[in-house]
Design an enzyme around this catalytic site. Structure first.
Site, PDB file in Angstrom:
ATOM      1  N   LYS A  15    -174.268 -23.968 -33.829  1.00  0.00           N
ATOM      2  CA  LYS A  15    -175.596 -24.315 -33.308  1.00  0.00           C
ATOM      3  C   LYS A  15    -176.629 -23.297 -33.838  1.00  0.00           C
ATOM      4  O   LYS A  15    -176.516 -22.870 -34.968  1.00  0.00           O
ATOM      5  CB  LYS A  15    -175.547 -24.414 -31.785  1.00  0.00           C
ATOM      6  CG  LYS A  15    -174.387 -25.336 -31.330  1.00  0.00           C
ATOM      7  CD  LYS A  15    -174.416 -25.703 -29.902  1.00  0.00           C
ATOM      8  CE  LYS A  15    -173.248 -26.637 -29.595  1.00  0.00           C
ATOM      9  NZ  LYS A  15    -173.226 -27.143 -28.241  1.00  0.00           N
ATOM     10  N   GLU A 170    -167.817 -36.181 -27.862  1.00  0.00           N
ATOM     11  CA  GLU A 170    -168.357 -35.065 -27.091  1.00  0.00           C
ATOM     12  C   GLU A 170    -169.126 -35.602 -25.884  1.00  0.00           C
ATOM     13  O   GLU A 170    -170.306 -35.952 -26.009  1.00  0.00           O
ATOM     14  CB  GLU A 170    -169.309 -34.237 -27.954  1.00  0.00           C
ATOM     15  CG  GLU A 170    -168.663 -33.628 -29.177  1.00  0.00           C
ATOM     16  CD  GLU A 170    -169.369 -32.358 -29.628  1.00  0.00           C
ATOM     17  OE1 GLU A 170    -168.695 -31.336 -29.697  1.00  0.00           O
ATOM     18  OE2 GLU A 170    -170.586 -32.378 -29.848  1.00  0.00           O
ATOM     19  N   GLY A 176    -171.445 -27.245 -23.309  1.00  0.00           N
ATOM     20  CA  GLY A 176    -172.102 -26.004 -22.885  1.00  0.00           C
ATOM     21  C   GLY A 176    -172.193 -25.824 -21.383  1.00  0.00           C
ATOM     22  O   GLY A 176    -172.912 -24.960 -20.896  1.00  0.00           O
ATOM     23  N   SER A 216    -166.953 -27.747 -24.129  1.00  0.00           N
ATOM     24  CA  SER A 216    -166.343 -26.655 -23.366  1.00  0.00           C
ATOM     25  C   SER A 216    -164.856 -26.480 -23.666  1.00  0.00           C
ATOM     26  O   SER A 216    -164.070 -26.143 -22.779  1.00  0.00           O
ATOM     27  CB  SER A 216    -166.583 -26.837 -21.861  1.00  0.00           C
ATOM     28  OG  SER A 216    -167.970 -26.831 -21.580  1.00  0.00           O
TER      29      SER A 216
HETATM   30  P1  13P Z   1    -169.469 -26.148 -26.251  1.00  0.00           P
HETATM   31  O1  13P Z   1    -168.075 -25.926 -26.820  1.00  0.00           O
HETATM   32  O2  13P Z   1    -170.295 -24.917 -26.213  1.00  0.00           O
HETATM   33  O3  13P Z   1    -169.408 -26.880 -24.947  1.00  0.00           O
HETATM   34  O4  13P Z   1    -170.197 -27.113 -27.288  1.00  0.00           O
HETATM   35  C1  13P Z   1    -169.539 -28.226 -27.746  1.00  0.00           C
HETATM   36  C2  13P Z   1    -170.335 -28.802 -28.839  1.00  0.00           C
HETATM   37  O5  13P Z   1    -171.436 -29.286 -28.625  1.00  0.00           O
HETATM   38  C3  13P Z   1    -169.776 -28.750 -30.195  1.00  0.00           C
HETATM   39  O6  13P Z   1    -170.537 -29.523 -31.075  1.00  0.00           O
END
Ligand code: 13P
Length: 255
Positions: A15, A170, A176, A216
């Protein structure tokens, strides 16, 4: 996972994190920890970090990805990056249609399709993200929505091009938040994605497509998630910024 018919891929999605100098340091820390992986290891990093990431990963089993790609080859698209620019920079993978792009930057199923086509036509592997919000899940739309998003993203992608497509399921409510889908929920969502692919391309081809889970995912829950039939690895956000924890996920997918 069913490694006899499809590849397991653990991909980090950094990100908007890490400067170029921090990129070099993190990849140097990761390299020895994932060196004996029995799955593909990919790090999708911010555009500005790509040269540092490619340089640091040289000679290792880590492949580098980007987090987005534009659908035109060139032109007046301020702030965008083309597939050819990525390829020339050493990028092999690109995330397309992440829910954060859909939520904050107006990405639609149509633009996700265009970006996917541009990526695959140029020779990149697209990691296409789909997923329902909590509200959509509670209304009972998960299956319909995942199948719709998957089919829309794959419009005009040929059966042969599917070898350069990974779909990442996802659930938006799991990104997150620290709330992970249960292994059964992840398997069910990934199964819907595979069914959607089968409805268009046939069951045999659908069995060969890598479908990741993301949301997560961490060192503690990875074993259980990747043990599920339809979970062929993961797209990892926060935990991909911590070398030992990310390596633990790679280890889980290497079993
Ligand atoms: P997290 O692993 O931080 O929840 O994010 C997942 C994600 O959006 C991967 O593209």
């Amino acid at each position: 996972m069913n490694k006899s018919v499809r590849s397991a891929v653990i991909a980090g999605n950094w990100k908007m994190n890490k400067t170029p100098a921090e990129t070099t340091a993190l990849i140097n820390e990761m390299k020895p920890l994932v060196a004996d992986a029995d799955c593909k290891v990919v790090l999708c990093v911010p555009f500005i970090d790509i040269p540092a990431a490619v340089e640091a990963a040289k000679g290792s089993n880590i492949e580098i990805g980007a987090e987005n790609v534009h659908f035109k080859a060139s032109g007046a698209y301020t702030g965008e990056i083309s597939a050819q620019m990525l390829i020339e920079s050493g990028v092999k993978y690109v995330v397309v249609g992440h829910s954060e792009r859909r939520q904050y930057f107006g990405e639609t199923d149509q633009t996700v399709n265009l970006r996917t086509l541009a990526a695959v036509n140029a020779g990149l592997t697209a990691i296409v993200c789909v997923g329902e919000t909590l509200e959509q899940r509670e209304l009972g739309y998960t299956e319909t929505l995942l199948k719709f998003q998957t089919k829309m993203a794959l419009t005009n992608i040929s059966a042969d091009q599917l070898k350069n497509i990974i779909i990442a399921y996802e659930p938006v409510w799991a990104i997150g938040t620290g709330v992970t889908a249960t292994a059964d929920q992840a398997n069910e969502g990934n199964g819907y994605v595979r069914e959607a692919i089968a409805e268009v391309y046939g069951k045999e081809i659908a069995e060969t497509v890598t479908v990741q889970y993301g949301g997560s995912m961490n060192a503690a829950n990875a074993d259980e998630l990747v043990a599920m039939e339809h979970v062929d690895g993961g797209l990892i956000g926060g935990t991909s910024l911590k070398a030992p924890d990310f390596a633990a996920i790679v280890k889980a997918a290497s079993k």
